[in-house]
Enzyme design. Structure first.
Site, PDB file in Angstrom:
ATOM      1  N   ASP A 357      24.275  37.388  42.488  1.00  0.00           N
ATOM      2  CA  ASP A 357      25.202  38.235  41.753  1.00  0.00           C
ATOM      3  C   ASP A 357      26.488  38.381  42.564  1.00  0.00           C
ATOM      4  OD1 ASP A 357      25.851  40.500  39.728  1.00  0.00           O
ATOM      5  OD2 ASP A 357      26.080  41.455  41.688  1.00  0.00           O
ATOM      6  N   GLY A 358      27.635  38.254  41.919  1.00  0.00           N
ATOM      7  CA  GLY A 358      28.906  38.234  42.617  1.00  0.00           C
ATOM      8  C   GLY A 358      29.176  39.482  43.439  1.00  0.00           C
ATOM      9  N   ASP A 375      35.960  35.148  38.246  1.00  0.00           N
ATOM     10  CA  ASP A 375      35.880  34.436  36.960  1.00  0.00           C
ATOM     11  C   ASP A 375      34.505  34.676  36.347  1.00  0.00           C
ATOM     12  OD1 ASP A 375      36.539  32.862  34.839  1.00  0.00           O
ATOM     13  OD2 ASP A 375      36.281  30.964  35.885  1.00  0.00           O
TER      14      ASP A 375
END
Length: 528
Positions: A357-358, A375
């Site tokens: 997960d970013g 993004d």
């Protein structure tokens, strides 16, 4: 085995209750996956699915209870289960046509809250009826399994517990096992088959409805044999890869000029590989201004770039080409997308890919970067945890003094107080300088945010250092379109970030603009 034996065998009744509860949740999870490629998997769509299924179950409970009191016939209960099995088996094959047909019809007449209405009517048409049938199971089984008032509480409790346990397994099994392994269509067939087998066991013991049982099994087997040709985008015939992961519907299409990854059957390009042209003409090109702003076009030592939402690496590939020796890290939550990057999109081996997960990745890291690309927004599916003040504050902490954050916003809007206004105001509350530039010929908008007041001067100097005419032209386009955004008070936080509702408003605007001509034409023909 006679009727008395089969109905007085509590284990059989308990098996019926267990798998009925499991099937309801499997239908719910399957509904989200069947609808996601058309409507996204946003909280709005989930709300519609859960609401429709709960209403259907409530109606089934009432119907099943009244039927059990008036005509306590187990033949009717297991007949309903057999019908539910047939309906569930047909859902992935007939449901996709209903979903598309209903959506196209509503697009002509509905101008507000299109996503809600389209998802609601599609869900009612496709998923409500079998859930009503499954809702009749519990009250009917209570009628057949309670022998006296002395143990009715215990029996009802056991049935409720089995239904709950079945629902829990029916929640985890499709998500983590069947859908990633065999797909949505086969998942529906698996649970349809389970319901059919339970019904068939009952009718075989009673020696009734044998023809219907055989026809039901034949239908499920035939659909199973044809499931290998199942496609969400049933109107397409040139799809290279169509797959499903835990998170997404995945579609890879290859043409003479490009390879495209989409996570939606109707619109949107998630990643693209151009076979001949140097640039894509899309937002990835605009985002290349961020490394130039950060001074990577002039730096002698290699810089560091982090991409949150790598996809199959379009931006990473361009960064590696135009800014050689730069260290590039990409974070992609979907492992299957990360695998497609190497197989179909020529992602350079030098790009360090992490399946994570970013925001969690960023929080766990102490490294600083010259550029952080965000993004992670896909159509209306905007992760709220990556759109808040807290998230952008974390991004700022991981940027160098000359660092630049670039955010791809994919739903450009002219309306006041749109999702983009909220995102820009939120970013502006964290960063001193926020610039936006619209992407020509699309609905995307790129946002550049930084702290250093000399960043724009660095950008202009970096443009002079370029020797690639295509990239130079692209940077000129970005420079001409840049607009300084002033801060506002439309702030998103971890506690309050209604991104789905805001995104739906923009989606309504986009749909209205695109279909306005056709809507007027169609209505004009009807009036004449």
């Amino acid at each position: 085995m006679n009727q008395k034996n089969i109905l007085h065998n509590k284990y059989f009744l308990y098996v019926t209750e267990f798998f009925s509860g499991m099937s309801v949740m499997a239908v719910e999870l399957g509904a989200s996956r069947l609808m996601a490629p058309y409507f996204s998997s946003s909280q709005i769509v989930w709300t519609v699915i859960i609401g429709v299924i709960m209403i259907a179950m409530a109606l089934g409970n009432v119907w099943g209870g009244r039927t059990a009191d008036k005509k306590p016939s187990p033949d009717k209960l297991y007949g309903r289960l057999l019908l539910a099995a047939v309906w569930i088996a047909l859902i992935p094959f007939a449901g996709r046509y209903l979903i598309v047909g209903i959506s196209l019809l509503l697009a002509v007449f509905v101008t507000k809250n299109f996503l809600v209405w389209a998802a609601l009517f599609a869900c009612l048409a496709v998923f409500a009826f079998p859930c009503v049938l499954l809702g009749t199971v519990t009250p009917s089984l209570v009628k057949y399994s309670v022998n006296s008032l002395d143990d009715n509480g215990r029996t009802v409790g056991e049935l409720g517990a089995l239904n709950t346990i079945g629902s829990i397994i029916g929640t985890f099994l499709p998500t983590f096992v069947t859908i990633p392994a065999v797909g949505t269509a086969v998942t529906f067939l698996i649970f349809s088959g389970v319901l059919a087998i339970i019904s068939i066991v009952y009718f075989l013991s009673m020696r009734k409805k044998l023809v219907k049982c055989v026809l039901t099994l034949a239908l499920i087997l035939i659909l199973g044999l044809t499931s290998s040709t199942f496609s969400f985008a049933f109107w397409e015939n040139d799809i290279t890869v169509e797959d499903e992961s835990i998170y997404n519907y995945l579609q890879v299409k290859e043409s003479d000029s490009s390879v495209i990854l989409s996570t939606n059957v109707l619109f949107g390009v998630q990643s693209i590989l151009m076979k001949s042209a140097k640039l894509t003409g899309m937002y990835y090109d605009y985002a290349l201004a961020a490394p130039v702003m950060a001074g990577l076009a002039q730096m002698d030592s290699p810089g560091n770039i982090l991409i949150l939402g790598l996809g199959t690496g379009t931006f990473a590939k361009y960064c590696s080409e135009y800014f050689p020796d730069t260290s590039i890290e990409g974070v992609e939550i979907d492992e299957k997308i990360a695998k497609l990057a190497a197989e179909y999109f020529d992602l350079p081996e030098s790009v360090d890919v992490s399946v994570y997960d970013g925001r969690s990745y960023l929080t766990a890291s102490e490294k600083k970067y010259d550029v952080i690309m965000v993004d992670a927004y896909q159509d209306i599916t905007i992760p709220f945890q990556m759109s808040s003040v807290e998230f952008f504050t974390e991004v700022k902490k991981h940027l160098t003094d000359n660092g630049v954050m670039v955010v791809n916003m994919n739903m450009k809007s002219q309306s006041e107080h749109s999702i983009n206004d909220y995102l820009c105001d939120t970013i502006g509350s964290v960063f001193h300088f926020v610039y936006t530039v619209p992407v020509q010929g699309g609905t995307n908008c790129e946002v550049f945010a930084f702290q250093n007041p000399s960043t724009m001067q660095t950008f202009r100097q970096g443009q002079k250092c370029m020797d690639d005419p295509d990239l130079t032209s692209m940077m000129e386009t970005v420079a001409d379109g840049l607009t300084l955004r002033k801060g506002g008070n439309l702030i998103l936080t971890d506690d309050k970030a209604p991104v789905e509702v805001l995104g739906m408003r923009v989606l309504d605007e986009i749909i209205a603009d695109e279909l306005d001509y056709y809507r007027k034409l169609y209505l004009g023909e009807l009036l004449h």
